[in-house]
Design a protein around this motif. Structure first.
Motif, PDB file in Angstrom:
ATOM      1  N   VAL A  37       0.891  -1.161   0.000  1.00 57.66           N
ATOM      2  CA  VAL A  37       0.000   0.000   0.000  1.00 57.66           C
ATOM      3  C   VAL A  37       0.920   1.199   0.000  1.00 57.66           C
ATOM      4  CG1 VAL A  37      -1.669   1.341   1.328  1.00 57.66           C
ATOM      5  CG2 VAL A  37      -1.964  -1.119   1.103  1.00 57.66           C
ATOM      6  N   LYS A  38       0.842   1.999  -1.075  1.00 62.50           N
ATOM      7  CA  LYS A  38       1.748   3.144  -1.257  1.00 62.50           C
ATOM      8  C   LYS A  38       1.012   4.294  -1.932  1.00 62.50           C
ATOM      9  CE  LYS A  38       5.692   1.138  -0.027  1.00 62.50           C
ATOM     10  NZ  LYS A  38       6.501   1.582   1.081  1.00 62.50           N
ATOM     11  N   ARG A  39       1.581   5.464  -1.814  1.00 58.78           N
ATOM     12  CA  ARG A  39       1.080   6.644  -2.512  1.00 58.78           C
ATOM     13  C   ARG A  39       1.639   6.608  -3.938  1.00 58.78           C
ATOM     14  NH1 ARG A  39      -1.317  10.817  -0.445  1.00 58.78           N
ATOM     15  NH2 ARG A  39      -0.671  10.260   1.663  1.00 58.78           N
ATOM     16  N   LEU A  40       0.774   6.784  -4.931  1.00 58.16           N
ATOM     17  CA  LEU A  40       1.196   6.801  -6.328  1.00 58.16           C
ATOM     18  C   LEU A  40       1.065   8.205  -6.893  1.00 58.16           C
ATOM     19  CD1 LEU A  40      -0.446   3.549  -7.781  1.00 58.16           C
ATOM     20  CD2 LEU A  40       1.798   3.840  -6.690  1.00 58.16           C
ATOM     21  N   GLN A  41       2.046   8.564  -7.698  1.00 57.55           N
ATOM     22  CA  GLN A  41       2.046   9.875  -8.351  1.00 57.55           C
ATOM     23  C   GLN A  41       2.513   9.676  -9.790  1.00 57.55           C
ATOM     24  OE1 GLN A  41       5.159  12.634  -7.142  1.00 57.55           O
ATOM     25  NE2 GLN A  41       3.665  14.297  -7.210  1.00 57.55           N
ATOM     26  N   ARG A  42       1.647  10.025 -10.745  1.00 58.30           N
ATOM     27  CA  ARG A  42       2.027   9.950 -12.164  1.00 58.30           C
ATOM     28  C   ARG A  42       3.013  11.064 -12.459  1.00 58.30           C
ATOM     29  NH1 ARG A  42       0.457   5.593 -15.162  1.00 58.30           N
ATOM     30  NH2 ARG A  42      -1.648   4.979 -14.711  1.00 58.30           N
ATOM     31  N   VAL A  43       4.104  10.704 -13.113  1.00 59.31           N
ATOM     32  CA  VAL A  43       5.128  11.661 -13.539  1.00 59.31           C
ATOM     33  C   VAL A  43       5.534  11.287 -14.963  1.00 59.31           C
ATOM     34  CG1 VAL A  43       6.008  12.129 -11.200  1.00 59.31           C
ATOM     35  CG2 VAL A  43       6.987  10.269 -12.532  1.00 59.31           C
ATOM     36  N   ALA A  44       6.286  12.160 -15.605  1.00 57.85           N
ATOM     37  CA  ALA A  44       6.749  11.880 -16.966  1.00 57.85           C
ATOM     38  C   ALA A  44       7.494  10.548 -16.985  1.00 57.85           C
ATOM     39  CB  ALA A  44       7.655  13.001 -17.454  1.00 57.85           C
ATOM     40  N   GLY A  45       7.064   9.655 -17.833  1.00 56.49           N
ATOM     41  CA  GLY A  45       7.752   8.383 -18.011  1.00 56.49           C
ATOM     42  C   GLY A  45       7.303   7.262 -17.112  1.00 56.49           C
ATOM     43  N   GLY A  46       6.421   7.528 -16.131  1.00 56.97           N
ATOM     44  CA  GLY A  46       6.004   6.438 -15.263  1.00 56.97           C
ATOM     45  C   GLY A  46       5.248   6.875 -14.026  1.00 56.97           C
ATOM     46  N   VAL A  47       5.450   6.103 -12.965  1.00 54.16           N
ATOM     47  CA  VAL A  47       4.739   6.313 -11.707  1.00 54.16           C
ATOM     48  C   VAL A  47       5.741   6.289 -10.562  1.00 54.16           C
ATOM     49  CG1 VAL A  47       2.991   5.377 -10.134  1.00 54.16           C
ATOM     50  CG2 VAL A  47       2.667   5.169 -12.598  1.00 54.16           C
ATOM     51  N   ARG A  48       5.703   7.326  -9.716  1.00 54.51           N
ATOM     52  CA  ARG A  48       6.479   7.308  -8.468  1.00 54.51           C
ATOM     53  C   ARG A  48       5.672   6.547  -7.432  1.00 54.51           C
ATOM     54  NH1 ARG A  48       7.913  12.203  -5.715  1.00 54.51           N
ATOM     55  NH2 ARG A  48       9.563  10.988  -4.768  1.00 54.51           N
ATOM     56  N   ILE A  49       6.335   5.648  -6.723  1.00 52.84           N
ATOM     57  CA  ILE A  49       5.724   4.834  -5.678  1.00 52.84           C
ATOM     58  C   ILE A  49       6.318   5.337  -4.368  1.00 52.84           C
ATOM     59  CG2 ILE A  49       5.393   2.490  -4.818  1.00 52.84           C
ATOM     60  CD1 ILE A  49       6.013   1.588  -7.773  1.00 52.84           C
ATOM     61  N   ILE A  50       5.507   6.041  -3.588  1.00 53.66           N
ATOM     62  CA  ILE A  50       6.003   6.861  -2.495  1.00 53.66           C
ATOM     63  C   ILE A  50       5.544   6.331  -1.135  1.00 53.66           C
ATOM     64  CG2 ILE A  50       6.007   9.207  -1.536  1.00 53.66           C
ATOM     65  CD1 ILE A  50       5.173  10.109  -4.454  1.00 53.66           C
ATOM     66  N   SER A  51       6.469   6.294  -0.185  1.00 58.21           N
ATOM     67  CA  SER A  51       6.153   6.034   1.220  1.00 58.21           C
ATOM     68  C   SER A  51       5.970   7.370   1.919  1.00 58.21           C
ATOM     69  CB  SER A  51       7.294   5.271   1.892  1.00 58.21           C
ATOM     70  OG  SER A  51       7.492   4.018   1.288  1.00 58.21           O
ATOM     71  N   ASP A  52       4.955   7.490   2.776  1.00 58.53           N
ATOM     72  CA  ASP A  52       4.777   8.732   3.533  1.00 58.53           C
ATOM     73  C   ASP A  52       5.849   8.898   4.608  1.00 58.53           C
ATOM     74  OD1 ASP A  52       2.632   9.263   1.932  1.00 58.53           O
ATOM     75  OD2 ASP A  52       1.120   9.160   3.516  1.00 58.53           O
ATOM     76  N   ASN A  53       6.394   7.783   5.107  1.00 60.12           N
ATOM     77  CA  ASN A  53       7.475   7.811   6.081  1.00 60.12           C
ATOM     78  C   ASN A  53       8.766   8.164   5.335  1.00 60.12           C
ATOM     79  OD1 ASN A  53       9.588   7.168   7.843  1.00 60.12           O
ATOM     80  ND2 ASN A  53       8.463   5.466   8.759  1.00 60.12           N
ATOM     81  N   GLN A  54       9.364   9.283   5.678  1.00 60.85           N
ATOM     82  CA  GLN A  54      10.539   9.772   4.963  1.00 60.85           C
ATOM     83  C   GLN A  54      11.783   8.912   5.144  1.00 60.85           C
ATOM     84  OE1 GLN A  54      10.976  13.951   5.785  1.00 60.85           O
ATOM     85  NE2 GLN A  54       9.004  14.436   4.859  1.00 60.85           N
ATOM     86  N   ALA A  55      11.727   7.919   6.016  1.00 61.06           N
ATOM     87  CA  ALA A  55      12.855   7.001   6.173  1.00 61.06           C
ATOM     88  C   ALA A  55      12.968   6.034   4.991  1.00 61.06           C
ATOM     89  CB  ALA A  55      12.709   6.204   7.479  1.00 61.06           C
ATOM     90  N   TYR A  56      11.938   5.976   4.153  1.00 63.40           N
ATOM     91  CA  TYR A  56      11.914   5.080   3.000  1.00 63.40           C
ATOM     92  C   TYR A  56      12.038   5.888   1.713  1.00 63.40           C
ATOM     93  CZ  TYR A  56      10.164   1.514   6.206  1.00 63.40           C
ATOM     94  OH  TYR A  56      10.027   0.633   7.236  1.00 63.40           O
ATOM     95  N   GLU A  57      12.862   5.411   0.798  1.00 61.77           N
ATOM     96  CA  GLU A  57      13.027   6.076  -0.486  1.00 61.77           C
ATOM     97  C   GLU A  57      11.892   5.704  -1.432  1.00 61.77           C
ATOM     98  OE1 GLU A  57      16.817   5.871  -2.374  1.00 61.77           O
ATOM     99  OE2 GLU A  57      17.879   5.905  -0.458  1.00 61.77           O
ATOM    100  N   ALA A  58      11.547   6.621  -2.319  1.00 59.53           N
ATOM    101  CA  ALA A  58      10.533   6.354  -3.331  1.00 59.53           C
ATOM    102  C   ALA A  58      11.058   5.339  -4.333  1.00 59.53           C
ATOM    103  CB  ALA A  58      10.140   7.654  -4.031  1.00 59.53           C
ATOM    104  N   MET A  59      10.147   4.596  -4.940  1.00 61.83           N
ATOM    105  CA  MET A  59      10.468   3.669  -6.014  1.00 61.83           C
ATOM    106  C   MET A  59       9.876   4.246  -7.293  1.00 61.83           C
ATOM    107  SD  MET A  59       9.725   0.056  -4.018  1.00 61.83           S
ATOM    108  CE  MET A  59       8.138   0.529  -3.338  1.00 61.83           C
TER     109      MET A  59
END
Length: 141
Positions: free
Chosen positions: A97-119
């Motif tokens: 379960v992650k936050r998704l954000q459409r960006v140029a070229g794909g989708v950022r897969i984001i954790s709300d906890n800043q200790a985790y890097e986005a995929m």
């Protein structure tokens, strides 16, 4: 609940719509269902659009804190991507379960906890399957 359409399955693991999802490093999502209870559906989800398309699932992990905590239950649909937001997904074979954000070229897969890097998932990848949007989070107090 007054009728069957007023409840939704709560599962510990199983297929995509009835799974324990992780807010962490990923969770294997088996193909078998295991329902361990039911919860009431909030009024705004009792529409034709969501009929037969909702499930409630337990969450493991801390990567979505402070939005979603370990042990919370989420109510999500199985209607795929709708707009940027929080989703149940399968990425590289693991359930999240992650936050998704459409960006140029794909989708950022984001954790709300800043200790985790986005995929990141490229638009043409088969490694990302978007199950559905999270509509409610039930916190234990």
């Amino acid at each position: 609940p007054k009728a069957l359409e007023d409840i939704v399955d709560v599962a510990n693991n199983g297929r995509m719509e009835n799974a324990t999802w992780t807010c962490g490093k990923g969770q294997y999502v088996p193909e078998t269902e295991y329902i361990n209870g039911y919860i009431a559906i909030p009024e705004d989800l009792k529409t034709k659009r969501f009929e037969g398309h909702l499930a409630a699932s337990k969450i493991r992990g801390d990567s979505m804190e402070p939005t979603i905590f370990n042990g919370d239950t989420v109510i999500c649909d199985d209607l795929g991507y709708q707009e940027d937001g929080i989703y149940a997904i399968i990425f590289e074979g693991q359930g999240f379960v992650k936050r998704l954000q459409r960006v140029a070229g794909g989708v950022r897969i984001i954790s709300d906890n800043q200790a985790y890097e986005a995929m990141f998932a490229k638009n043409d990848t088969e490694e990302l399957k978007i199950i559905g949007k999270v509509h409610y989070v039930l916190h234990k107090v």
